[in-house]
Design an enzyme around this catalytic site. Structure first.
Site, PDB file in Angstrom:
ATOM      1  N   ASP A 142      -1.875  38.878  -4.156  1.00  0.00           N
ATOM      2  CA  ASP A 142      -0.940  39.813  -3.849  1.00  0.00           C
ATOM      3  C   ASP A 142      -1.366  40.529  -2.681  1.00  0.00           C
ATOM      4  O   ASP A 142      -2.435  40.789  -2.198  1.00  0.00           O
ATOM      5  CB  ASP A 142      -0.677  40.830  -5.151  1.00  0.00           C
ATOM      6  CG  ASP A 142       0.614  41.403  -5.044  1.00  0.00           C
ATOM      7  OD1 ASP A 142       1.259  41.103  -4.031  1.00  0.00           O
ATOM      8  OD2 ASP A 142       0.591  42.426  -5.600  1.00  0.00           O
ATOM      9  N   GLY A 143      -0.304  40.837  -1.752  1.00  0.00           N
ATOM     10  CA  GLY A 143      -0.659  41.995  -0.696  1.00  0.00           C
ATOM     11  C   GLY A 143      -0.581  41.443   0.765  1.00  0.00           C
ATOM     12  O   GLY A 143      -0.651  41.895   1.910  1.00  0.00           O
ATOM     13  N   HIS A 151       1.357  35.563   5.076  1.00  0.00           N
ATOM     14  CA  HIS A 151       1.407  34.487   3.943  1.00  0.00           C
ATOM     15  C   HIS A 151       0.575  33.411   4.592  1.00  0.00           C
ATOM     16  O   HIS A 151      -0.418  32.722   3.875  1.00  0.00           O
ATOM     17  CB  HIS A 151       2.694  33.758   3.645  1.00  0.00           C
ATOM     18  CG  HIS A 151       3.631  34.976   3.056  1.00  0.00           C
ATOM     19  ND1 HIS A 151       3.163  35.448   1.658  1.00  0.00           N
ATOM     20  CD2 HIS A 151       4.860  35.304   3.097  1.00  0.00           C
ATOM     21  CE1 HIS A 151       4.106  36.081   1.490  1.00  0.00           C
ATOM     22  NE2 HIS A 151       5.192  36.019   1.913  1.00  0.00           N
ATOM     23  N   THR A 207       8.696  32.261 -10.443  1.00  0.00           N
ATOM     24  CA  THR A 207      10.095  32.000 -10.710  1.00  0.00           C
ATOM     25  C   THR A 207      11.016  33.293 -10.024  1.00  0.00           C
ATOM     26  O   THR A 207      12.118  32.843  -9.507  1.00  0.00           O
ATOM     27  CB  THR A 207      10.470  32.261 -12.315  1.00  0.00           C
ATOM     28  OG1 THR A 207       9.548  31.166 -12.809  1.00  0.00           O
ATOM     29  CG2 THR A 207      11.974  31.976 -12.416  1.00  0.00           C
ATOM     30  N   ARG A 235      13.792  36.315  -3.408  1.00  0.00           N
ATOM     31  CA  ARG A 235      13.448  36.919  -2.096  1.00  0.00           C
ATOM     32  C   ARG A 235      14.499  36.617  -0.974  1.00  0.00           C
ATOM     33  O   ARG A 235      15.099  35.349  -1.503  1.00  0.00           O
ATOM     34  CB  ARG A 235      11.856  36.416  -1.678  1.00  0.00           C
ATOM     35  CG  ARG A 235      10.955  37.141  -2.580  1.00  0.00           C
ATOM     36  CD  ARG A 235       9.791  37.062  -1.912  1.00  0.00           C
ATOM     37  NE  ARG A 235       8.737  37.926  -2.731  1.00  0.00           N
ATOM     38  CZ  ARG A 235       7.350  38.215  -2.242  1.00  0.00           C
ATOM     39  NH1 ARG A 235       6.888  37.881  -1.386  1.00  0.00           N
ATOM     40  NH2 ARG A 235       6.705  38.949  -3.139  1.00  0.00           N
ATOM     41  N   LEU A 278     -13.603  20.367  -8.714  1.00  0.00           N
ATOM     42  CA  LEU A 278     -12.692  21.278  -9.124  1.00  0.00           C
ATOM     43  C   LEU A 278     -11.248  20.829  -9.605  1.00  0.00           C
ATOM     44  O   LEU A 278     -10.945  20.145  -8.598  1.00  0.00           O
ATOM     45  CB  LEU A 278     -12.776  22.374  -7.976  1.00  0.00           C
ATOM     46  CG  LEU A 278     -12.021  23.706  -8.150  1.00  0.00           C
ATOM     47  CD1 LEU A 278     -12.280  24.555  -8.955  1.00  0.00           C
ATOM     48  CD2 LEU A 278     -11.777  24.398  -6.843  1.00  0.00           C
ATOM     49  N   ARG A 327      -1.028  44.969 -12.696  1.00  0.00           N
ATOM     50  CA  ARG A 327       0.255  44.506 -13.597  1.00  0.00           C
ATOM     51  C   ARG A 327      -0.271  42.732 -13.780  1.00  0.00           C
ATOM     52  O   ARG A 327      -1.000  42.203 -13.062  1.00  0.00           O
ATOM     53  CB  ARG A 327       1.499  44.244 -12.895  1.00  0.00           C
ATOM     54  CG  ARG A 327       2.175  45.736 -12.827  1.00  0.00           C
ATOM     55  CD  ARG A 327       3.706  45.202 -12.059  1.00  0.00           C
ATOM     56  NE  ARG A 327       3.571  44.892 -10.812  1.00  0.00           N
ATOM     57  CZ  ARG A 327       3.652  45.788  -9.585  1.00  0.00           C
ATOM     58  NH1 ARG A 327       3.614  47.198  -9.991  1.00  0.00           N
ATOM     59  NH2 ARG A 327       3.739  45.224  -8.571  1.00  0.00           N
ATOM     60  N   GLU A 361     -10.883  38.169 -19.193  1.00  0.00           N
ATOM     61  CA  GLU A 361     -11.645  39.436 -18.564  1.00  0.00           C
ATOM     62  C   GLU A 361     -10.533  39.748 -17.240  1.00  0.00           C
ATOM     63  O   GLU A 361     -10.308  38.833 -16.661  1.00  0.00           O
ATOM     64  CB  GLU A 361     -13.044  39.129 -18.290  1.00  0.00           C
ATOM     65  CG  GLU A 361     -13.749  39.092 -19.338  1.00  0.00           C
ATOM     66  CD  GLU A 361     -13.923  40.233 -20.254  1.00  0.00           C
ATOM     67  OE1 GLU A 361     -13.863  41.489 -19.827  1.00  0.00           O
ATOM     68  OE2 GLU A 361     -14.088  40.141 -21.513  1.00  0.00           O
TER      69      GLU A 361
HETATM   70  C1  FPP Z   1       2.072  37.826  -2.590  1.00  0.00           C
HETATM   71  O1  FPP Z   1       2.270  38.557  -1.500  1.00  0.00           O
HETATM   72  C2  FPP Z   1       2.251  36.408  -2.286  1.00  0.00           C
HETATM   73  C3  FPP Z   1       3.086  35.450  -2.485  1.00  0.00           C
HETATM   74  C4  FPP Z   1       4.312  35.615  -3.193  1.00  0.00           C
HETATM   75  C5  FPP Z   1       2.965  34.031  -2.008  1.00  0.00           C
HETATM   76  C6  FPP Z   1       1.365  33.652  -1.726  1.00  0.00           C
HETATM   77  C7  FPP Z   1       1.380  32.524  -0.956  1.00  0.00           C
HETATM   78  C8  FPP Z   1       0.261  32.210  -0.375  1.00  0.00           C
HETATM   79  C9  FPP Z   1      -0.931  32.760  -0.156  1.00  0.00           C
HETATM   80  C10 FPP Z   1       0.395  31.138   0.470  1.00  0.00           C
HETATM   81  C11 FPP Z   1       0.597  29.732   0.141  1.00  0.00           C
HETATM   82  C12 FPP Z   1      -0.224  29.484  -0.773  1.00  0.00           C
HETATM   83  C13 FPP Z   1      -0.886  27.989  -1.104  1.00  0.00           C
HETATM   84  C14 FPP Z   1      -1.463  28.112  -2.207  1.00  0.00           C
HETATM   85  C15 FPP Z   1      -1.034  27.135  -0.115  1.00  0.00           C
HETATM   86  P1  FPP Z   1       3.410  39.437  -1.459  1.00  0.00           P
HETATM   87  O2  FPP Z   1       4.480  38.681  -0.359  1.00  0.00           O
HETATM   88  O3  FPP Z   1       4.018  39.931  -2.623  1.00  0.00           O
HETATM   89  O4  FPP Z   1       2.812  40.902  -0.636  1.00  0.00           O
HETATM   90  P2  FPP Z   1       3.437  42.482  -0.843  1.00  0.00           P
HETATM   91  O5  FPP Z   1       3.389  42.718  -2.234  1.00  0.00           O
HETATM   92  O6  FPP Z   1       2.351  42.944  -0.045  1.00  0.00           O
HETATM   93  O7  FPP Z   1       4.667  42.376  -0.165  1.00  0.00           O
END
Ligand code: FPP
Length: 249
Positions: A22-23, A39, A68, A73, A133, A196, A209
Site C-alpha cells: 500500500d502507498g 505503481h 476486487t 477506481r 519460491l 487494516r 503474525e
Molecule cells: C496500493 O497503492 C497498490 C495497488 C492497488 C496496486 C499494487 C500494484 C503494484 C505494486 C504494481 C503491480 C504489481 C505487480 C505484482 C506486478 P494505492 O494506490 O492504494 O496507494 P495509496 O493508498 O497511497 O493511494
C-alpha cells in the site's frame, strides 16, 4: 549499526509471507507525480522483495496486486494498472525462470481483460515446473468474493451428492478457497501506516503474525523486509495454547 540481514535466524524462516502493498499513490503525490508513477516504482519493489524472499528460502510470497474493490477506481487507472501488469509479466518472466520462481495466482481471473489473463496463463504454464519460491499474485481478489465462491462450489458439490454436512471441517473449507494447497501465511506485512486487513485472506490469516510499517510500498527496501522477518522471529506463536505448552515443543 549491525547489518539487519545478519540478525535473521536461518532455521526460523517463515514458510509463507503475505504482503498488502500500500502507498503507491501517496508516494507519487509526495514526489509531485501522477499515481501511475507510484505503481511503476512499486513494481521495482516487487522485484527486489521477490528476489530477497527467494534468497532467504521463503516458500510462498503472496502479494495483493489488485483487489476486487480496485475495479471501482477511475477507469484510466484500472486500464493503466492492467497494462503495467502485462508489461511486468513480459519483462520479469525471464527473471522468474532464472531464479526458479513459480508464479501462481489467486482471485477471479475471469474478470481480467483477455490480454492480461492470457499473459498470466502463459507465465503460469512457463514457470509451473520451477521448484523454488512460489510467487502468488492476488488479482481481482477479495476474501468475501473467495468465501462466497467457496459456498457456491460447496453447494454445487452437495447437490451432485459429492459433499455432506458431516464432511465439512476447517480442512475441507480451506480446500474450497482459491488458496487450496497453499499453507496459511505465517506473517502478514502491510505498508503505508494503515492498520487494516482490507478483505485480504480473512480465513487464512487466523493465526498469522501481523506487521505494520509506515513505509510506503515504493520506499519499502530489502532491509525493511529483513527487519519484518527479524520481528516475526521474536514473536511467540501460541495458536491458542499457553506459553508453557508451546515452549515444550
Ligand atoms: C496500493 O497503492 C497498490 C495497488 C492497488 C496496486 C499494487 C500494484 C503494484 C505494486 C504494481 C503491480 C504489481 C505487480 C505484482 C506486478 P494505492 O494506490 O492504494 O496507494 P495509496 O493508498 O497511497 O493511494
Amino acid at each position: 549499526m549491525q547489518d539487519v540481514q545478519t540478525l535473521i535466524q536461518k532455521d526460523r524462516i517463515p514458510q509463507h509471507v503475505a504482503i498488502i502493498m500500500d502507498g503507491n499513490g501517496r508516494w507519487a503525490k509526495q514526489h509531485g507525480l501522477q499515481r501511475m508513477f507510484g505503481h511503476k516504482q512499486g513494481v521495482q519493489t516487487v522485484h527486489n522483495i521477490t528476489t530477497a524472499a527467494a534468497e532467504l528460502g521463503i516458500r510462498y510470497l503472496t502479494l495483493y496486486a489488485f483487489s476486487t474493490e480496485n475495479w471501482n477506481r477511475p477507469q484510466e487507472e484500472v486500464d493503466a494498472l492492467m497494462a503495467l501488469l502485462v508489461d511486468t509479466i513480459r519483462k520479469e518472466t525471464p527473471t522468474l525462470m532464472e531464479n526458479n520462481v513459480r508464479l501462481m495466482t489467486i482471485g477471479d481471473l475471469n474478470r481480467l481483460p483477455e490480454l492480461t489473463r492470457q499473459k498470466f496463463v502463459e507465465c503460469l504454464e512457463q514457470t509451473s515446473h520451477n521448484t523454488g519460491l512460489n510467487l502468488v499474485l492476488a488479482l481481482s481478489y477479495s476474501s468475501r468474493w473467495e468465501i462466497t465462491n467457496a459456498f457456491k462450489r460447496a453447494i454445487d458439490d452437495a447437490q451432485k451428492g459429492l459433499l455432506t454436512a458431516d464432511d465439512i471441517d476447517d480442512v475441507k473449507v480451506s480446500a474450497y478457497m482459491t488458496t487450496a494447497g497453499i499453507p496459511d501465511p505465517d506473517l502478514l506485512i502491510r505498508t503505508s501506516g494503515e492498520y487494516r486487513i482490507s478483505n485480504f485472506l480473512l480465513w487464512q490469516l487466523a493465526y498469522s503474525e501481523l506487521y505494520f510499517t509506515n513505509c510506503l510500498w515504493p520506499d519499502f527496501t530489502v532491509d525493511e523486509f529483513y527487519a519484518a522477518i527479524v520481528d516475526y522471529q521474536h514473536r511467540e506463536r501460541r495458536f491458542g495454547k499457553t506459553s508453557e505448552q508451546v515452549s515444550k515443543i
